[in-house]
Design an enzyme around this catalytic site. Structure first.
Site, PDB file in Angstrom:
ATOM      1  N   THR A  50      -2.928  14.953  -0.959  1.00  0.00           N
ATOM      2  CA  THR A  50      -4.149  15.239  -1.711  1.00  0.00           C
ATOM      3  C   THR A  50      -3.908  15.577  -3.179  1.00  0.00           C
ATOM      4  O   THR A  50      -4.819  15.475  -3.989  1.00  0.00           O
ATOM      5  CB  THR A  50      -4.926  16.409  -1.066  1.00  0.00           C
ATOM      6  OG1 THR A  50      -4.085  17.564  -1.016  1.00  0.00           O
ATOM      7  CG2 THR A  50      -5.384  16.044   0.338  1.00  0.00           C
ATOM      8  N   ASP A  51      -2.679  15.962  -3.540  1.00  0.00           N
ATOM      9  CA  ASP A  51      -2.436  16.406  -4.911  1.00  0.00           C
ATOM     10  C   ASP A  51      -2.770  15.336  -5.937  1.00  0.00           C
ATOM     11  O   ASP A  51      -3.359  15.629  -6.992  1.00  0.00           O
ATOM     12  CB  ASP A  51      -0.980  16.836  -5.088  1.00  0.00           C
ATOM     13  CG  ASP A  51      -0.710  18.223  -4.520  1.00  0.00           C
ATOM     14  OD1 ASP A  51      -1.658  18.863  -4.035  1.00  0.00           O
ATOM     15  OD2 ASP A  51       0.455  18.664  -4.561  1.00  0.00           O
ATOM     16  N   THR A  59       0.554  15.888   3.293  1.00  0.00           N
ATOM     17  CA  THR A  59       0.414  16.998   4.240  1.00  0.00           C
ATOM     18  C   THR A  59       0.047  16.509   5.633  1.00  0.00           C
ATOM     19  O   THR A  59       0.477  17.069   6.637  1.00  0.00           O
ATOM     20  CB  THR A  59      -0.659  17.990   3.733  1.00  0.00           C
ATOM     21  OG1 THR A  59      -0.254  18.493   2.461  1.00  0.00           O
ATOM     22  CG2 THR A  59      -0.829  19.157   4.698  1.00  0.00           C
TER      23      THR A  59
END
Length: 321
Positions: free
Chosen positions: A80-81, A11
């Site tokens: 971040t996942d 992101t």
């Protein structure tokens, strides 16, 4: 300050696309990195698309930078996942005395309140700071520094994306300085060369009301060499799950038991078909380690040790109470 930033996408490197949704679009050289810091792009991808091969390649690159570049620390920008999994795997193979800081963003690069620039600046400080030297792999976002061993993504959208349930952050970034709180325990890990391609299949099976164990049977039929059970409460199965786990253990397939609860350890407390019966059958309780990390730990141990019992002995020091 000698810090290298390795970029991978996520992101923090994304913008809205005319093709729909937010997509990775910002190369590493265009990220807002302090001018004196070296930037090297490794890949440009969303972390939900990464493979084990991608993460192992990134780990090799990180170790090269940490060992041979003369840098005080390494920063890795990452989606971040799956950041907690990548950071944990790196922590397992990172030699003592090194610091690798993972960071990312919850708001894309074009957002008016983008959090990426601040997270990068904080991470560079953490990577170079004496207070966090030798902390291993950590995650820094929203002014908090979390040990990879404990960190988990706790919110889908909030800037304070990560938490360390039962532990809290190991340091804070405040007014440009680092406030150290504690230092994470780092048991002896693995050499990256021991892991090969992490080919041992280890599956995660969640337990829910009325679970009949059919997923465990399917994993076994698919060739699983290990199993992580995300059990109820303190580590309890349902009757059907208990039966299938016993079959796995009888066939020499090691089983780690975690809890689906957000806080507290998996421990064998209850009989009458509960976690104590799993422990009696030979399942190993993973303490506070979450299921995704328990999977990577078991995969690493099975890669390093041909015998399942030796693999379990190798991983036990990594199971936080």
């Amino acid at each position: 300050m000698r810090v290298t930033v390795l970029t991978t996408g996520g992101t923090i490197a994304s913008r809205p696309s005319s093709r729909g949704g937010v997509r990775v679009a910002v190369p590493g050289a265009a990220l807002p990195v302090p001018g004196a810091v070296r930037v090297r792009e490794v890949m440009l991808a969303h972390s939900f698309n990464l493979t084990l091969a991608d993460v192992l390649g990134l780990a090799r690159r990180i170790l090269t930078e940490a060992d041979g570049s003369g840098a005080d620390g390494v920063v890795v920008t990452h989606g971040t996942d799956t950041m907690e999994e990548t950071a944990y795997l790196v922590d397992l193979v990172l030699p003592p005395g090194r610091t690798v800081v993972f960071t990312g963003a919850q708001r894309h690069a074009s957002a008016p309140d983008a959090d990426g620039p601040g997270n990068i600046a904080d991470s560079v400080r953490v990577a170079a700071a004496p207070e966090t030297r030798g902390a291993g792999a950590v995650i820094t976002m929203a002014g908090q520094v979390h040990a990879a061993r404990y960190a988990t993504k706790a919110h889908t959208l909030a800037p304070e994306a990560f938490a360390s349930p039962g532990h809290g952050p190991i340091a804070l970034v405040r007014d440009g300085g680092i406030e150290a709180i504690t230092r994470p325990a780092r048991p002896d890990g693995f050499r990256l060369a021991e892991l090969g391609a992490l080919e041992a299949r280890v599956d995660i099976v969640p337990v829910h009301l009325g679970a009949d164990g059919v997923q465990i049977a399917a994993c076994r039929a698919a060739g699983a060499r290990g199993l992580v059970v995300q059990a109820l409460g303190t580590g309890n199965p349902t009757p059907g799950v208990l039966t299938e786990i016993r079959t796995c253990l009888d066939q020499g397939i090691p089983v780690l038991v975690t809890s689906r609860c957000a806080e507290g350890p998996a421990v064998p407390v209850y009989g009458a078909g509960g976690g104590a019966d799993l422990a009696e059958a030979g399942a190993v309780f993973a303490g506070r380690l979450g299921a995704p990390k328990a999977r990577l730990l078991l995969m690493a141990a099975l890669a390093a040790e041909a015998d399942a019992e030796h693999a379990l002995a190798r991983l036990r020091p990594h199971l936080p109470a």
